[in-house]
Motif scaffolding. Structure first.
Motif, PDB file in Angstrom:
ATOM      1  N   ALA A   8      31.644 -66.340  25.504  1.00  9.57           N
ATOM      2  CA  ALA A   8      30.144 -65.985  25.816  1.00  9.57           C
ATOM      3  C   ALA A   8      29.791 -64.480  25.987  1.00  9.57           C
ATOM      4  O   ALA A   8      30.759 -63.588  25.897  1.00  9.57           O
ATOM      5  N   GLN A   9      28.465 -64.493  25.707  1.00 11.61           N
ATOM      6  CA  GLN A   9      27.900 -63.196  25.298  1.00 11.61           C
ATOM      7  C   GLN A   9      27.443 -62.874  26.725  1.00 11.61           C
ATOM      8  O   GLN A   9      26.325 -62.611  27.055  1.00 11.61           O
ATOM      9  N   THR A  10      28.211 -62.064  27.469  1.00 10.14           N
ATOM     10  CA  THR A  10      27.840 -61.538  28.643  1.00 10.14           C
ATOM     11  C   THR A  10      27.937 -59.951  28.731  1.00 10.14           C
ATOM     12  O   THR A  10      28.850 -59.308  28.259  1.00 10.14           O
ATOM     13  N   ALA A  11      26.790 -59.489  29.217  1.00  8.53           N
ATOM     14  CA  ALA A  11      26.686 -57.968  29.262  1.00  8.53           C
ATOM     15  C   ALA A  11      28.115 -57.201  29.799  1.00  8.53           C
ATOM     16  O   ALA A  11      28.262 -57.756  30.883  1.00  8.53           O
ATOM     17  N   GLY A  12      28.479 -56.255  29.031  1.00  7.29           N
ATOM     18  CA  GLY A  12      29.832 -55.495  29.428  1.00  7.29           C
ATOM     19  C   GLY A  12      30.901 -56.259  29.234  1.00  7.29           C
ATOM     20  O   GLY A  12      31.973 -55.667  29.515  1.00  7.29           O
ATOM     21  N   SER A  13      30.996 -57.516  28.729  1.00 10.70           N
ATOM     22  CA  SER A  13      32.283 -58.211  28.821  1.00 10.70           C
ATOM     23  C   SER A  13      32.911 -58.093  27.298  1.00 10.70           C
ATOM     24  O   SER A  13      34.078 -58.523  27.202  1.00 10.70           O
ATOM     25  N   MET A  14      32.251 -57.313  26.473  1.00  7.55           N
ATOM     26  CA  MET A  14      32.805 -57.218  25.007  1.00  7.55           C
ATOM     27  C   MET A  14      33.357 -55.820  24.634  1.00  7.55           C
ATOM     28  O   MET A  14      33.208 -55.291  23.542  1.00  7.55           O
ATOM     29  N   ASP A  15      33.961 -55.018  25.470  1.00 12.58           N
ATOM     30  CA  ASP A  15      34.397 -53.640  25.382  1.00 12.58           C
ATOM     31  C   ASP A  15      35.711 -53.929  25.257  1.00 12.58           C
ATOM     32  O   ASP A  15      36.699 -54.152  25.872  1.00 12.58           O
ATOM     33  N   TYR A  16      36.335 -53.967  23.844  1.00  8.14           N
ATOM     34  CA  TYR A  16      37.608 -54.505  23.445  1.00  8.14           C
ATOM     35  C   TYR A  16      38.614 -53.385  23.032  1.00  8.14           C
ATOM     36  O   TYR A  16      39.650 -53.553  22.670  1.00  8.14           O
ATOM     37  N   ARG A  17      38.084 -52.275  23.400  1.00  5.65           N
ATOM     38  CA  ARG A  17      39.165 -51.034  22.927  1.00  5.65           C
ATOM     39  C   ARG A  17      40.591 -51.084  23.485  1.00  5.65           C
ATOM     40  O   ARG A  17      41.482 -50.936  22.824  1.00  5.65           O
ATOM     41  N   GLN A  18      40.676 -51.358  24.770  1.00  4.72           N
ATOM     42  CA  GLN A  18      42.043 -51.806  25.318  1.00  4.72           C
ATOM     43  C   GLN A  18      42.748 -52.545  24.964  1.00  4.72           C
ATOM     44  O   GLN A  18      43.882 -52.529  24.499  1.00  4.72           O
ATOM     45  N   ILE A  19      42.159 -53.729  24.685  1.00  7.29           N
ATOM     46  CA  ILE A  19      42.726 -55.036  24.095  1.00  7.29           C
ATOM     47  C   ILE A  19      43.399 -54.614  22.808  1.00  7.29           C
ATOM     48  O   ILE A  19      44.508 -55.141  22.389  1.00  7.29           O
ATOM     49  N   VAL A  20      42.392 -54.064  21.845  1.00 10.67           N
ATOM     50  CA  VAL A  20      42.655 -53.828  20.434  1.00 10.67           C
ATOM     51  C   VAL A  20      43.850 -52.900  20.379  1.00 10.67           C
ATOM     52  O   VAL A  20      44.979 -53.169  19.855  1.00 10.67           O
ATOM     53  N   SER A  21      43.995 -51.804  21.332  1.00 10.12           N
ATOM     54  CA  SER A  21      44.998 -50.988  21.317  1.00 10.12           C
ATOM     55  C   SER A  21      46.312 -51.428  21.779  1.00 10.12           C
ATOM     56  O   SER A  21      47.566 -51.196  21.035  1.00 10.12           O
ATOM     57  N   VAL A  22      46.469 -52.535  22.714  1.00 11.00           N
ATOM     58  CA  VAL A  22      47.793 -53.292  23.167  1.00 11.00           C
ATOM     59  C   VAL A  22      48.121 -54.038  22.003  1.00 11.00           C
ATOM     60  O   VAL A  22      49.189 -54.390  21.508  1.00 11.00           O
ATOM     61  N   MET A  23      46.760 -54.881  21.373  1.00 11.70           N
ATOM     62  CA  MET A  23      47.570 -55.804  20.052  1.00 11.70           C
ATOM     63  C   MET A  23      47.942 -54.969  19.031  1.00 11.70           C
ATOM     64  O   MET A  23      48.897 -55.395  18.513  1.00 11.70           O
ATOM     65  N   VAL A  24      47.479 -53.980  18.786  1.00 13.19           N
ATOM     66  CA  VAL A  24      47.831 -52.945  17.652  1.00 13.19           C
ATOM     67  C   VAL A  24      49.635 -52.287  18.058  1.00 13.19           C
ATOM     68  O   VAL A  24      50.329 -52.442  17.361  1.00 13.19           O
ATOM     69  N   GLY A  25      49.758 -52.089  19.393  1.00 13.94           N
ATOM     70  CA  GLY A  25      50.971 -51.800  19.822  1.00 13.94           C
ATOM     71  C   GLY A  25      51.974 -52.964  19.724  1.00 13.94           C
ATOM     72  O   GLY A  25      52.959 -52.798  19.129  1.00 13.94           O
ATOM     73  N   GLN A  26      51.655 -54.317  20.076  1.00 10.15           N
ATOM     74  CA  GLN A  26      52.275 -55.105  19.782  1.00 10.15           C
ATOM     75  C   GLN A  26      52.845 -55.490  18.435  1.00 10.15           C
ATOM     76  O   GLN A  26      53.830 -55.987  18.126  1.00 10.15           O
ATOM     77  N   MET A  27      51.755 -55.292  17.674  1.00  5.07           N
ATOM     78  CA  MET A  27      52.101 -55.547  15.929  1.00  5.07           C
ATOM     79  C   MET A  27      53.007 -54.387  15.702  1.00  5.07           C
ATOM     80  O   MET A  27      53.926 -54.987  15.077  1.00  5.07           O
ATOM     81  N   LEU A  28      52.870 -53.238  16.048  1.00  2.00           N
ATOM     82  CA  LEU A  28      54.009 -52.088  15.764  1.00  2.00           C
ATOM     83  C   LEU A  28      55.549 -52.606  16.177  1.00  2.00           C
ATOM     84  O   LEU A  28      56.416 -52.171  15.627  1.00  2.00           O
ATOM     85  N   GLU A  29      55.376 -53.162  17.537  1.00  4.94           N
ATOM     86  CA  GLU A  29      56.598 -53.548  18.108  1.00  4.94           C
ATOM     87  C   GLU A  29      57.271 -54.704  17.598  1.00  4.94           C
ATOM     88  O   GLU A  29      58.624 -54.542  17.318  1.00  4.94           O
ATOM     89  N   SER A  30      56.244 -55.667  16.932  1.00  2.00           N
ATOM     90  CA  SER A  30      57.067 -56.698  15.727  1.00  2.00           C
ATOM     91  C   SER A  30      57.677 -56.157  14.746  1.00  2.00           C
ATOM     92  O   SER A  30      58.768 -56.509  14.499  1.00  2.00           O
ATOM     93  N   ALA A  31      56.686 -55.042  14.105  1.00  2.00           N
ATOM     94  CA  ALA A  31      57.500 -54.379  13.227  1.00  2.00           C
ATOM     95  C   ALA A  31      58.984 -53.746  13.326  1.00  2.00           C
ATOM     96  O   ALA A  31      59.761 -53.638  12.633  1.00  2.00           O
ATOM     97  N   HIS A  32      58.761 -53.112  14.675  1.00  2.00           N
ATOM     98  CA  HIS A  32      59.825 -52.442  14.911  1.00  2.00           C
ATOM     99  C   HIS A  32      61.107 -53.309  15.018  1.00  2.00           C
ATOM    100  O   HIS A  32      62.312 -53.079  14.698  1.00  2.00           O
ATOM    101  N   ALA A  33      60.925 -54.486  15.748  1.00  2.00           N
ATOM    102  CA  ALA A  33      62.058 -55.291  15.974  1.00  2.00           C
ATOM    103  C   ALA A  33      62.601 -55.921  14.533  1.00  2.00           C
ATOM    104  O   ALA A  33      63.711 -56.424  14.410  1.00  2.00           O
ATOM    105  N   ALA A  34      61.742 -56.106  13.504  1.00  2.00           N
ATOM    106  CA  ALA A  34      62.032 -56.404  12.041  1.00  2.00           C
ATOM    107  C   ALA A  34      62.774 -55.386  11.335  1.00  2.00           C
ATOM    108  O   ALA A  34      63.019 -55.527  10.124  1.00  2.00           O
ATOM    109  N   GLY A  35      62.784 -54.049  12.102  1.00  2.00           N
ATOM    110  CA  GLY A  35      63.361 -52.859  11.351  1.00  2.00           C
ATOM    111  C   GLY A  35      62.620 -51.859  10.759  1.00  2.00           C
ATOM    112  O   GLY A  35      63.195 -51.030  10.023  1.00  2.00           O
ATOM    113  N   LEU A  36      61.183 -52.059  11.130  1.00  2.00           N
ATOM    114  CA  LEU A  36      60.227 -50.995  10.438  1.00  2.00           C
ATOM    115  C   LEU A  36      59.957 -50.040  11.727  1.00  2.00           C
ATOM    116  O   LEU A  36      59.171 -50.548  12.677  1.00  2.00           O
ATOM    117  N   ASP A  37      60.299 -48.861  11.718  1.00  2.00           N
ATOM    118  CA  ASP A  37      59.722 -47.767  12.799  1.00  2.00           C
ATOM    119  C   ASP A  37      58.364 -47.510  12.346  1.00  2.00           C
ATOM    120  O   ASP A  37      57.941 -47.606  11.180  1.00  2.00           O
TER     121      ASP A  37
END
Length: 150
Positions: free
Chosen positions: A22-51
């Motif tokens: 839904a396009q609700t005013a103020g609901s699409m500030d994804y900065r924090q979500i993206v940061s967390v998702m990138v962190g999870q992506m890097l954690e997955s890489a670390h679990a696979a042996g990539l620092d």
């Protein structure tokens, strides 16, 4: 955190059209979500042996641009709201880390679904099956008309 849950597509609802959020005013500030998702992506890489140093080195080689561990750290820090991952780096990190969750999340937000590998073939088979069924119905209707007019 206000992360939108990923949809689970079961075989019986695979062809239902996803809807954008839904396009609700103020609901699409994804900065924090993206940061967390990138962190999870890097954690997955670390679990696979990539620092993070190795992820940064591989991403730098693939792009021909300098990407440092410090940059990756910044992309994963929700407190650094003006330092989100640039769009041009996101697919590179997904390839290096072997993760597609960020791209899947993006597709879902705009009402789509990301299909990779064999899933793309399955989707095309399903599309062609629907076309075949529609064509068969049309053929039956035309045959019925032809028989009535003969």
């Amino acid at each position: 955190m206000n992360r939108h849950p990923r949809q689970n597509y079961l075989p019986n609802d695979f062809f239902l059209a996803p809807k954008p959020i839904a396009q609700t005013a103020g609901s699409m500030d994804y900065r924090q979500i993206v940061s967390v998702m990138v962190g999870q992506m890097l954690e997955s890489a670390h679990a696979a042996g990539l620092d993070r140093y190795e992820v940064a080195a591989r991403a730098s080689r693939l792009t021909g641009q300098h990407i440092s561990k410090a940059m990756l750290d910044g992309y994963t820090a929700p407190s650094r709201q003006t330092f989100n991952i640039p769009l041009w780096i996101a697919p590179v990190l997904q390839v290096v880390c072997g993760c597609s969750e960020l791209a899947e999340w993006q597709a879902e937000n705009i009402g789509g679904q990301l299909l990779l590998g064999a899933d793309t073939l399955d989707a095309e088979i399903g599309r062609m099956e629907r076309q075949r069924i529609g064509a068969n119905k049309r053929l039956r209707a035309l045959r019925n008309l032809s028989e009535r007019s003969a």
